[in-house]
Design a protein around this motif. Structure first.
Motif, PDB file in Angstrom:
ATOM      1  N   GLN A 277      14.607  -2.635  50.356  1.00 59.42           N
ATOM      2  CA  GLN A 277      15.757  -3.417  49.900  1.00 59.42           C
ATOM      3  C   GLN A 277      16.903  -3.343  50.904  1.00 59.42           C
ATOM      4  OE1 GLN A 277      16.586  -1.751  46.050  1.00 59.42           O
ATOM      5  NE2 GLN A 277      15.075  -3.017  44.991  1.00 59.42           N
ATOM      6  N   LEU A 278      17.176  -2.133  51.388  1.00 57.39           N
ATOM      7  CA  LEU A 278      18.229  -1.984  52.399  1.00 57.39           C
ATOM      8  C   LEU A 278      17.835  -2.701  53.691  1.00 57.39           C
ATOM      9  CD1 LEU A 278      19.092   1.794  51.873  1.00 57.39           C
ATOM     10  CD2 LEU A 278      20.626  -0.137  51.427  1.00 57.39           C
ATOM     11  N   ALA A 279      16.567  -2.592  54.045  1.00 63.47           N
ATOM     12  CA  ALA A 279      16.097  -3.175  55.303  1.00 63.47           C
ATOM     13  C   ALA A 279      16.257  -4.687  55.325  1.00 63.47           C
ATOM     14  CB  ALA A 279      14.637  -2.794  55.548  1.00 63.47           C
ATOM     15  N   VAL A 280      15.952  -5.359  54.215  1.00 59.44           N
ATOM     16  CA  VAL A 280      16.069  -6.820  54.212  1.00 59.44           C
ATOM     17  C   VAL A 280      17.539  -7.247  54.325  1.00 59.44           C
ATOM     18  CG1 VAL A 280      13.913  -7.192  52.960  1.00 59.44           C
ATOM     19  CG2 VAL A 280      16.058  -6.975  51.678  1.00 59.44           C
ATOM     20  N   CYS A 281      18.439  -6.390  53.865  1.00 55.64           N
ATOM     21  CA  CYS A 281      19.870  -6.688  54.013  1.00 55.64           C
ATOM     22  C   CYS A 281      20.344  -6.481  55.450  1.00 55.64           C
ATOM     23  CB  CYS A 281      20.696  -5.817  53.066  1.00 55.64           C
ATOM     24  SG  CYS A 281      20.476  -6.207  51.321  1.00 55.64           S
ATOM     25  N   PHE A 282      19.602  -5.672  56.218  1.00 59.92           N
ATOM     26  CA  PHE A 282      19.967  -5.397  57.604  1.00 59.92           C
ATOM     27  C   PHE A 282      19.220  -6.278  58.599  1.00 59.92           C
ATOM     28  CE2 PHE A 282      21.160  -0.914  56.164  1.00 59.92           C
ATOM     29  CZ  PHE A 282      22.520  -1.149  56.293  1.00 59.92           C
ATOM     30  N   ASP A 284      18.142  -9.118  61.144  1.00 61.92           N
ATOM     31  CA  ASP A 284      18.910  -9.893  62.122  1.00 61.92           C
ATOM     32  C   ASP A 284      20.230  -9.219  62.478  1.00 61.92           C
ATOM     33  OD1 ASP A 284      16.926 -11.921  62.068  1.00 61.92           O
ATOM     34  OD2 ASP A 284      17.845 -12.764  60.266  1.00 61.92           O
ATOM     35  N   ARG A 285      20.256  -7.901  62.332  1.00 65.01           N
ATOM     36  CA  ARG A 285      21.422  -7.106  62.728  1.00 65.01           C
ATOM     37  C   ARG A 285      21.007  -6.066  63.756  1.00 65.01           C
ATOM     38  NH1 ARG A 285      26.574  -8.830  61.187  1.00 65.01           N
ATOM     39  NH2 ARG A 285      26.503  -9.736  59.094  1.00 65.01           N
ATOM     40  N   SER A 286      21.961  -5.631  64.556  1.00 65.97           N
ATOM     41  CA  SER A 286      21.672  -4.645  65.596  1.00 65.97           C
ATOM     42  C   SER A 286      21.567  -3.244  65.011  1.00 65.97           C
ATOM     43  CB  SER A 286      22.779  -4.663  66.655  1.00 65.97           C
ATOM     44  OG  SER A 286      23.991  -4.158  66.120  1.00 65.97           O
ATOM     45  N   GLY A 287      20.936  -2.375  65.774  1.00 62.23           N
ATOM     46  CA  GLY A 287      20.869  -0.976  65.370  1.00 62.23           C
ATOM     47  C   GLY A 287      22.251  -0.365  65.252  1.00 62.23           C
ATOM     48  N   ALA A 288      23.164  -0.789  66.134  1.00 59.87           N
ATOM     49  CA  ALA A 288      24.534  -0.273  66.092  1.00 59.87           C
ATOM     50  C   ALA A 288      25.224  -0.673  64.797  1.00 59.87           C
ATOM     51  CB  ALA A 288      25.327  -0.794  67.295  1.00 59.87           C
ATOM     52  N   TYR A 289      24.962  -1.887  64.326  1.00 62.04           N
ATOM     53  CA  TYR A 289      25.548  -2.347  63.068  1.00 62.04           C
ATOM     54  C   TYR A 289      25.022  -1.514  61.904  1.00 62.04           C
ATOM     55  CZ  TYR A 289      26.150  -5.321  58.926  1.00 62.04           C
ATOM     56  OH  TYR A 289      26.448  -5.784  57.670  1.00 62.04           O
ATOM     57  N   ILE A 290      23.718  -1.276  61.878  1.00 61.46           N
ATOM     58  CA  ILE A 290      23.109  -0.489  60.799  1.00 61.46           C
ATOM     59  C   ILE A 290      23.707   0.922  60.774  1.00 61.46           C
ATOM     60  CG2 ILE A 290      20.933   0.477  59.917  1.00 61.46           C
ATOM     61  CD1 ILE A 290      19.522  -1.902  61.334  1.00 61.46           C
ATOM     62  N   GLU A 291      23.822   1.514  61.946  1.00 63.12           N
ATOM     63  CA  GLU A 291      24.400   2.861  62.054  1.00 63.12           C
ATOM     64  C   GLU A 291      25.841   2.875  61.556  1.00 63.12           C
ATOM     65  OE1 GLU A 291      25.809   5.683  65.709  1.00 63.12           O
ATOM     66  OE2 GLU A 291      23.762   4.918  65.806  1.00 63.12           O
ATOM     67  N   LYS A 292      26.605   1.867  61.940  1.00 63.47           N
ATOM     68  CA  LYS A 292      28.005   1.796  61.539  1.00 63.47           C
ATOM     69  C   LYS A 292      28.150   1.717  60.017  1.00 63.47           C
ATOM     70  CE  LYS A 292      32.126  -1.141  62.088  1.00 63.47           C
ATOM     71  NZ  LYS A 292      32.651  -2.374  62.719  1.00 63.47           N
ATOM     72  N   VAL A 293      27.327   0.876  59.381  1.00 59.07           N
ATOM     73  CA  VAL A 293      27.416   0.691  57.930  1.00 59.07           C
ATOM     74  C   VAL A 293      27.028   1.966  57.190  1.00 59.07           C
ATOM     75  CG1 VAL A 293      26.381  -0.507  55.953  1.00 59.07           C
ATOM     76  CG2 VAL A 293      27.116  -1.809  57.961  1.00 59.07           C
ATOM     77  N   ILE A 294      25.915   2.583  57.595  1.00 56.09           N
ATOM     78  CA  ILE A 294      25.442   3.777  56.885  1.00 56.09           C
ATOM     79  C   ILE A 294      26.400   4.948  57.072  1.00 56.09           C
ATOM     80  CG2 ILE A 294      23.598   5.516  56.803  1.00 56.09           C
ATOM     81  CD1 ILE A 294      21.589   3.292  57.232  1.00 56.09           C
ATOM     82  N   TYR A 295      26.891   5.161  58.295  1.00 55.87           N
ATOM     83  CA  TYR A 295      27.822   6.263  58.525  1.00 55.87           C
ATOM     84  C   TYR A 295      29.162   6.026  57.825  1.00 55.87           C
ATOM     85  CZ  TYR A 295      24.780   8.608  61.881  1.00 55.87           C
ATOM     86  OH  TYR A 295      23.741   9.288  62.466  1.00 55.87           O
ATOM     87  N   LYS A 296      29.562   4.759  57.731  1.00 57.65           N
ATOM     88  CA  LYS A 296      30.793   4.444  57.014  1.00 57.65           C
ATOM     89  C   LYS A 296      30.623   4.763  55.529  1.00 57.65           C
ATOM     90  CE  LYS A 296      34.375   0.870  56.857  1.00 57.65           C
ATOM     91  NZ  LYS A 296      34.727  -0.512  57.259  1.00 57.65           N
ATOM     92  N   LEU A 338      22.522 -10.476  46.898  1.00 61.13           N
ATOM     93  CA  LEU A 338      21.256  -9.752  46.758  1.00 61.13           C
ATOM     94  C   LEU A 338      20.107 -10.717  46.479  1.00 61.13           C
ATOM     95  CD1 LEU A 338      22.410  -6.659  44.659  1.00 61.13           C
ATOM     96  CD2 LEU A 338      21.970  -6.751  47.117  1.00 61.13           C
ATOM     97  N   LYS A 339      20.350 -11.687  45.632  1.00 63.33           N
ATOM     98  CA  LYS A 339      19.310 -12.661  45.294  1.00 63.33           C
ATOM     99  C   LYS A 339      18.900 -13.474  46.522  1.00 63.33           C
ATOM    100  CE  LYS A 339      18.239 -16.488  42.180  1.00 63.33           C
ATOM    101  NZ  LYS A 339      18.752 -17.407  41.152  1.00 63.33           N
ATOM    102  N   SER A 340      19.870 -13.774  47.381  1.00 61.52           N
ATOM    103  CA  SER A 340      19.574 -14.572  48.581  1.00 61.52           C
ATOM    104  C   SER A 340      18.638 -13.855  49.539  1.00 61.52           C
ATOM    105  CB  SER A 340      20.872 -14.927  49.308  1.00 61.52           C
ATOM    106  OG  SER A 340      21.436 -13.782  49.942  1.00 61.52           O
ATOM    107  N   LYS A 341      18.561 -12.519  49.415  1.00 62.33           N
ATOM    108  CA  LYS A 341      17.713 -11.732  50.305  1.00 62.33           C
ATOM    109  C   LYS A 341      16.256 -11.719  49.859  1.00 62.33           C
ATOM    110  CE  LYS A 341      20.851 -10.716  53.222  1.00 62.33           C
ATOM    111  NZ  LYS A 341      20.757 -11.234  54.608  1.00 62.33           N
ATOM    112  N   ASN A 342      15.967 -12.255  48.691  1.00 60.05           N
ATOM    113  CA  ASN A 342      14.585 -12.255  48.210  1.00 60.05           C
ATOM    114  C   ASN A 342      13.690 -13.169  49.045  1.00 60.05           C
ATOM    115  OD1 ASN A 342      14.818 -10.374  46.177  1.00 60.05           O
ATOM    116  ND2 ASN A 342      15.281 -11.871  44.590  1.00 60.05           N
ATOM    117  N   LYS A 343      14.158 -14.340  49.369  1.00 63.81           N
ATOM    118  CA  LYS A 343      13.441 -15.268  50.235  1.00 63.81           C
ATOM    119  C   LYS A 343      11.967 -15.408  49.846  1.00 63.81           C
ATOM    120  CE  LYS A 343      16.542 -14.340  54.114  1.00 63.81           C
ATOM    121  NZ  LYS A 343      16.684 -13.795  55.475  1.00 63.81           N
ATOM    122  N   GLY A 344      11.737 -15.643  48.572  1.00 68.19           N
ATOM    123  CA  GLY A 344      10.369 -15.844  48.103  1.00 68.19           C
ATOM    124  C   GLY A 344       9.669 -14.583  47.654  1.00 68.19           C
TER     125      GLY A 344
END
Length: 375
Positions: A277-282, A284-296, A338-344
Motif C-alpha cells: 500500500q505504501l509502495a503504490v503511493c510512492f 514514480d517518486r525518487s528514493g530521496a523523496y521516499i526517504e524524506k517522507v518516511i524520516y519526516k 487512496l482510492k486513486s492508487k488502486n488502478k484496477g
C-alpha cells in the motif's frame, strides 16, 4: 596476467620516483593477492614494503599527504570516502542493477579482456532527475570494488581566476592516477556544457576542452563516473567519452518495497500488504523523496510523543500531496487519493481506508458516494 594493472603502475611509479603511487599500488596488489588466497606472495610484498626505504603509509595518510587544493582559496578539490567508511546502501531497479554489475565485471576482468585484445571500458555517465540515486550508485560501485571513492563537484572547481579552473581539473586527474580509485565527477553539467552555448564565456569553452583531454588521457584502470541532472546541457563530444551511459530510473515497486523496509528498519512491523500500500503511493517518486517522507513521519511522531506507525507515514504522504489538515473536504480528499492508487487492483479496500483515516467503512462509503465496487 592477473595483476598486470598493479604491477604496471608499480613500475611506472618507480621510474617516475612517485613513492605514493608505488606504495598505493603495492597495497592494492597485496589486497588482491589476499583475496585470491595467495598469502605467501602477499606476505612477501608486505615484508618488502615494510623493509624498504619507503615509509609505509595507511591509505588515509597517503591520500591526505597528496590531496589537491585550489591554489587561490586553498580549499580541497575532492572528498575521499574509503571502503571502510562507505556505508551507503543503494537500491536500484532490476534493469539498472544488471547494467551496473556488467560495468563492474568489465573492470574486474580487465586483465582477461586485455589479453584478448578487447577495449576496456572505464567510463560511466549517469543521468536522471535529482534524488534518483546517481551519487549513491557511485558509492555502490566503489564499495563493490573495495576502492576509495574520490568525489569532486565540478561546480566547486570553477574559479573566478582565468586559467585556474583548468588547473584544478588537471590536479584532480593527476591525483587519481596515483591511487586505485573510483573518481566521481558530480554536477557534471557545471563544466561539460555544450561549447556552442552563446551564454558561456570563451574561457569556460576552453575548460570543456581541458576536461575532455583529461578524460582521454586517463588510464583505463582508473574508473571515471560522471553524474548529471541535466544531460541535455552536455556537449555532444562528452557522450563519446563514456563507454557506458545509463539513465538511473525511479525505483520500481519491488525496489520501493526494499527501500521502505530498509528505512523503517524494524521500527514498526508491517504486513506485506501494508508495505505494498505504501509502495503504490510512492510510485514514480525518487528514493530521496521516499526517504524524506518516511524520516519526516518518524520525526513528527517523536516530537508529538506518538507511536510511529504506518498511519504516521500516510499522514506525511497526504501532506506531500498538498492535503493539509486545514483543507476543505479533508476526509473526502484523503479517501479519494487512496482510492486513486488502486488502478484496477484492490490495494485499498474501504476497511483499509477506514483504518488509515480513523473512520468507519460506512462513512468512507458515504463520502465516496457509495461506490461499492471498491469493496
Amino acid at each position: 596476467m592477473r595483476y598486470s594493472i598493479e604491477i604496471g603502475k608499480i613500475v611506472e611509479g618507480a621510474i617516475k620516483r612517485d613513492m605514493i603511487k608505488v606504495s598505493s599500488y603495492v597495497d592494492q596488489l597485496i589486497k588482491k593477492l589476499q583475496e585470491d588466497g595467495e598469502t605467501v606472495a602477499a606476505n612477501k610484498f608486505k615484508k618488502i614494503l615494510s623493509s624498504s626505504s619507503i615509509t609505509p603509509l595507511s591509505p588515509s595518510q597517503a591520500e591526505l599527504r597528496a590531496i589537491p587544493v585550489d591554489q587561490e582559496s586553498r580549499t580541497p578539490l575532492i572528498d575521499i570516502i574509503f571502503p571502510e567508511n562507505n556505508n551507503i546502501i543503494t537500491i536500484l531497479t532490476k534493469n539498472n542493477d544488471s547494467q551496473i554489475n556488467e560495468f563492474i565485471e568489465t573492470y574486474k576482468c580487465s586483465d582477461k579482456l586485455k589479453k584478448e585484445g578487447l577495449e576496456i571500458c572505464n567510463t560511466l555517465l549517469l543521468y536522471g532527475p535529482p534524488g534518483c540515486g546517481k551519487t549513491n550508485t557511485a558509492f555502490m560501485i566503489a564499495k563493490k570494488l573495495n576502492l576509495p571513492l574520490v568525489v569532486t563537484r565540478l561546480d566547486g572547481l570553477i574559479s573566478s581566476y582565468l586559467g585556474t579552473t583548468a588547473k584544478n581539473i588537471r590536479q584532480v586527474f593527476e591525483y587519481v592516477k596515483k591511487k586505485p580509485c573510483v573518481l566521481l565527477l558530480d554536477e557534471f553539467d557545471a563544466i561539460a556544457k555544450a561549447r556552442d552555448d552563446s551564454n558561456e564565456l570563451g574561457e569556460l569553452k576552453r575548460v570543456v576542452n581541458s576536461l575532455l583531454q583529461n578524460i582521454d588521457n586517463t588510464d583505463t584502470d582508473c574508473l571515471i563516473i560522471a553524474a548529471t541532472n541535466h544531460e541535455k546541457l552536455l556537449d555532444t563530444a562528452v557522450w563519446r567519452r563514456f563507454g557506458y551511459v545509463l539513465q538511473i530510473e525511479f525505483p520500481d515497486i519491488e525496489a520501493i518495497k526494499q527501500i521502505i523496509k530498509l528505512l523503517i528498519n524494524e521500527k514498526i512491523s508491517l504486513e506485506e500488504s501494508e508495505i505494498m500500500q505504501l509502495a503504490v503511493c510512492f510510485q514514480d517518486r525518487s528514493g530521496a523523496y521516499i526517504e524524506k517522507v518516511i524520516y519526516k513521519a518518524m520525526r513528527s511522531a517523536i516530537l508529538k510523543d506518538e507511536v510511529f506507525s504506518k498511519i504516521s507515514i500516510f499522514q506525511q504522504i497526504f501532506l506531500s500531496q498538498g492535503i493539509s489538515e486545514e483543507a476543505e473536504n479533508l476526509q473526502f480528499k484523503k479517501a479519494s487519493y487512496l482510492k486513486s492508487k488502486n488502478k484496477g487492483k484492490k490495494y485499498f479496500t474501504y476497511d483499509d481506508m477506514g483504518e488509515i483515516l480513523g473512520l468507519t467503512k460506512g462513512y468512507i462509503s458515504s463520502i465516496l458516494k457509495g461506490d461499492d465496487s471498491n469493496d
